[in-house]
Design a protein around this motif. Structure first.
Motif, short mmCIF file in Angstrom:
data_model
loop_
_atom_site.label_atom_id
_atom_site.label_comp_id
_atom_site.label_asym_id
_atom_site.label_seq_id
_atom_site.Cartn_x
_atom_site.Cartn_y
_atom_site.Cartn_z
N ILE A 377 -7.99 12.78 9.92
CA ILE A 377 -7.68 14.22 9.99
C ILE A 377 -8.46 14.97 8.91
O ILE A 377 -9.08 16.01 9.18
N VAL A 378 -8.45 14.42 7.68
CA VAL A 378 -9.16 15.10 6.59
C VAL A 378 -10.65 15.19 6.90
O VAL A 378 -11.28 16.25 6.74
N GLU A 379 -11.22 14.10 7.39
CA GLU A 379 -12.66 14.12 7.69
C GLU A 379 -12.98 15.08 8.83
O GLU A 379 -14.05 15.69 8.85
N ALA A 380 -12.05 15.20 9.80
CA ALA A 380 -12.29 16.16 10.90
C ALA A 380 -12.30 17.60 10.37
O ALA A 380 -12.90 18.49 10.97
N HIS A 381 -11.69 17.83 9.20
CA HIS A 381 -11.72 19.16 8.57
C HIS A 381 -12.97 19.34 7.71
O HIS A 381 -13.15 20.39 7.11
N GLY A 382 -13.77 18.29 7.59
CA GLY A 382 -14.97 18.37 6.74
C GLY A 382 -14.63 18.02 5.29
O GLY A 382 -15.41 18.34 4.38
N GLY A 383 -13.50 17.37 5.07
CA GLY A 383 -13.09 17.01 3.71
C GLY A 383 -13.21 15.52 3.44
O GLY A 383 -13.82 14.79 4.24
N ARG A 384 -12.62 15.09 2.34
CA ARG A 384 -12.74 13.70 1.89
C ARG A 384 -11.39 13.28 1.33
O ARG A 384 -10.69 14.12 0.76
N ILE A 385 -11.05 12.01 1.48
CA ILE A 385 -9.77 11.53 0.93
C ILE A 385 -10.04 10.30 0.07
O ILE A 385 -10.91 9.50 0.40
N TRP A 386 -9.33 10.18 -1.05
CA TRP A 386 -9.51 9.02 -1.90
C TRP A 386 -8.24 8.77 -2.72
O TRP A 386 -7.34 9.63 -2.73
N ALA A 387 -8.20 7.61 -3.36
CA ALA A 387 -6.99 7.28 -4.13
C ALA A 387 -7.36 6.67 -5.47
O ALA A 387 -8.41 6.04 -5.60
N GLN A 388 -6.51 6.92 -6.45
CA GLN A 388 -6.66 6.26 -7.76
C GLN A 388 -5.33 5.61 -8.06
O GLN A 388 -4.29 6.23 -7.82
N SER A 389 -5.38 4.39 -8.54
CA SER A 389 -4.11 3.73 -8.79
C SER A 389 -4.28 2.54 -9.72
O SER A 389 -5.38 1.97 -9.82
N ARG A 390 -3.21 2.20 -10.39
CA ARG A 390 -3.17 0.98 -11.19
C ARG A 390 -1.86 0.29 -10.88
O ARG A 390 -0.82 0.96 -10.83
N GLU A 391 -1.93 -0.99 -10.65
CA GLU A 391 -0.72 -1.70 -10.25
C GLU A 391 0.35 -1.54 -11.33
O GLU A 391 0.09 -1.71 -12.52
N GLY A 392 1.52 -1.15 -10.89
CA GLY A 392 2.65 -1.00 -11.82
C GLY A 392 2.70 0.36 -12.51
O GLY A 392 3.64 0.68 -13.21
N GLU A 393 1.63 1.18 -12.34
CA GLU A 393 1.59 2.45 -13.06
C GLU A 393 1.54 3.66 -12.13
O GLU A 393 1.21 4.76 -12.56
N GLY A 394 1.80 3.46 -10.86
CA GLY A 394 1.81 4.59 -9.94
C GLY A 394 0.46 4.83 -9.27
O GLY A 394 -0.54 4.18 -9.60
N SER A 395 0.45 5.77 -8.32
CA SER A 395 -0.77 6.05 -7.55
C SER A 395 -0.96 7.55 -7.44
O SER A 395 -0.01 8.32 -7.53
N ALA A 396 -2.21 7.94 -7.22
CA ALA A 396 -2.50 9.35 -6.96
C ALA A 396 -3.43 9.39 -5.76
O ALA A 396 -4.48 8.75 -5.76
N PHE A 397 -3.02 10.12 -4.73
CA PHE A 397 -3.86 10.30 -3.54
C PHE A 397 -4.38 11.72 -3.55
O PHE A 397 -3.62 12.67 -3.78
#
Ligand code: ADP
Length: 406
Positions: A377-397
């Motif tokens: 869906i994001v790419e169909a809008h011309g955007g990009r999706i990615w994630a940053q995360s560390r095990e045990g320390e939470g995630s950010a999408f």
């Protein structure tokens, strides 16, 4: 001697006529020669040569038209070779590359002309196929995986009929085709695996009910409720697969309108609030404003809901999930951050793949399709999706959506 005078006069006249003919012929031939040298058509100055001039004229015309058509043919051929996505190399009898099209130079590096075939293709299996073709005089095919560039190449070598010992090499880059084949194979095997588990458990549950559990007042309703859950999971998977295939095949048309990012975050958070409360997770929306984006509101909300759903699912009681949107150049970046389980670094690059789940035991009822749908869906809008995360320390999408043009 009264006959000698007219004879002399006649001879003189004849000589004069011959001399005049000789000079006009010489002038005509010279003019014709110069015109042929220049490639011009014979004109008035060579008219005296009559038939010869018109024969030369006809020859010139036909040669000019042959030349024009062979030039047109050559430029057509060269345009085809330039645009061809397959690499083409022509090698002479000594094995030196005489010609390489741009696709070949893109595959093997440039310049290729003048190099030996072995130097140009830089792969022993490809070079062996070329040698076999020269030895046997027959067509040879070879497929190789170039480990350095992770490319999958197919080479076809044919003898050049016009040059003794010469060869024509065609190189096809099948990397994409191979990748698609692998994706398709993985998809089918994943799908059958994903279906097998709930189907086996449905079968076991129904058999247990048939064997008498149906009459058991305590076990009967419990088994029925588990059947209900399994059927729900299967229905969700079927729906998500359908969504995914529709998005991938471009069947879903986005209705792009001006959308306020903050309003979008609030609406997605409202939909997920009850679930977060039940899980004991605090769900907050950062209220900073950002420019409007051009998006399909319903689809964008689906992306946010998928991300919040995961964030809540993988965060323990007492944890937090925070939503925000901020301007970044020509885009707005949406973020869904959680203080949950996090994702191991080895798994992080793969989480957007279909059916990919980090740890099947902790994923609960997930299908592994949510992030894949979000990505499309994001790419169909011309955007990009990615994630940053560390095990045990939470995630950010994060995902970016272009802002509305002024
Ligand atoms: P699922 O339906 O299994 O959640 P997704 O495609 O949404 O499928 O997610 C793929 C996998 O990525 C999940 O199974 C999970 O292992 C991991 N994942 C996604 N979001 C998070 C998150 N916020 N925290 C930890 N792991 C996550």
């Amino acid at each position: 001697m009264n006959w000698s005078l007219p004879v002399i006069a006649f001879l003189l006249l004849a000589c004069a006529i011959l001399a005049w003919r000789y000079f006009t012929l010489r002038r005509g031939i010279r003019a014709l020669t110069n015109q042929i040298k220049r490639g011009d058509e014979p004109d008035e100055s060579s008219r005296g040569l009559g038939e010869l001039a018109s024969a030369v004229n006809a020859q010139l015309l036909s040669r000019n038209s042959q030349l024009a058509s062979s030039n047109a043919e050559r430029s057509r051929l060269s345009a085809i070779l330039d645009q061809l996505t397959d690499g083409v190399l022509i090698a002479d009898a000594d094995g030196r590359v005489q010609f390489a099209n741009p696709a070949a130079e893109k595959l093997f590096g440039s310049p290729l002309a003048g190099r030996s075939v072995v130097e140009a293709v830089r792969h022993h299996q490809l070079a062996d196929a070329w040698r076999r073709c020269r030895e046997t005089g027959g067509l040879q095919t070879e497929s190789v995986e170039v480990s350095a560039s992770r490319q999958f190449l197919q080479l076809i070598v044919v003898p050049d009929r016009d040059t003794r010992g010469g060869t024509l090499l065609l190189v096809q880059d099948l990397t994409r085709v191979r990748k698609l084949e692998t994706v398709r194979r993985d998809f089918i095997s994943n799908l059958s695996h994903e279906l097998r588990t709930p189907l086996a458990s449905l079968k076991a549950l129904t058999e247990t009910l048939q064997d008498g559990a149906l009459a058991d007042l305590e076990a009967g309703p419990r088994f029925l409720s588990r059947i209900h859950t399994e059927v729900d999971a299967l229905t969700q998977m079927a729906q998500e697969l359908l969504d995914l295939s529709k998005i991938e095949s471009g069947q879903i048309e986005l209705v792009l309108r001006k959308v306020d990012p903050l309003a979008m975050l609030k609406s997605a958070a409202d939909r997920m609030r009850l679930q977060a409360e039940r899980a004991g997770v605090e769900l907050t929306v950062e209220t900073a404003t950002s420019p409007n984006v051009r998006a399909d509101a319903a689809r964008l909300e689906q992306v946010l809901v998928n991300l919040i759903h995961n964030a809540v699912k993988f965060t323990r009681r007492g944890g937090t999930v925070t939503l925000s949107a901020s301007a970044d150049g020509e885009s707005v970046i949406f973020a869904v951050r959680d203080s949950g389980a996090g994702i191991p670094s080895d798994d992080l690059p793969r989480i957007f793949e279909r059916f990919y789940r980090v740890d099947k035991s902790r994923a609960g009822s997930g299908t592994g399709l949510g992030l894949s749908i979000a990505k499309h869906i994001v790419e169909a809008h011309g955007g990009r999706i990615w994630a940053q995360s560390r095990e045990g320390e939470g995630s950010a999408f994060y995902f970016s959506i272009p802002v509305t043009p002024n």
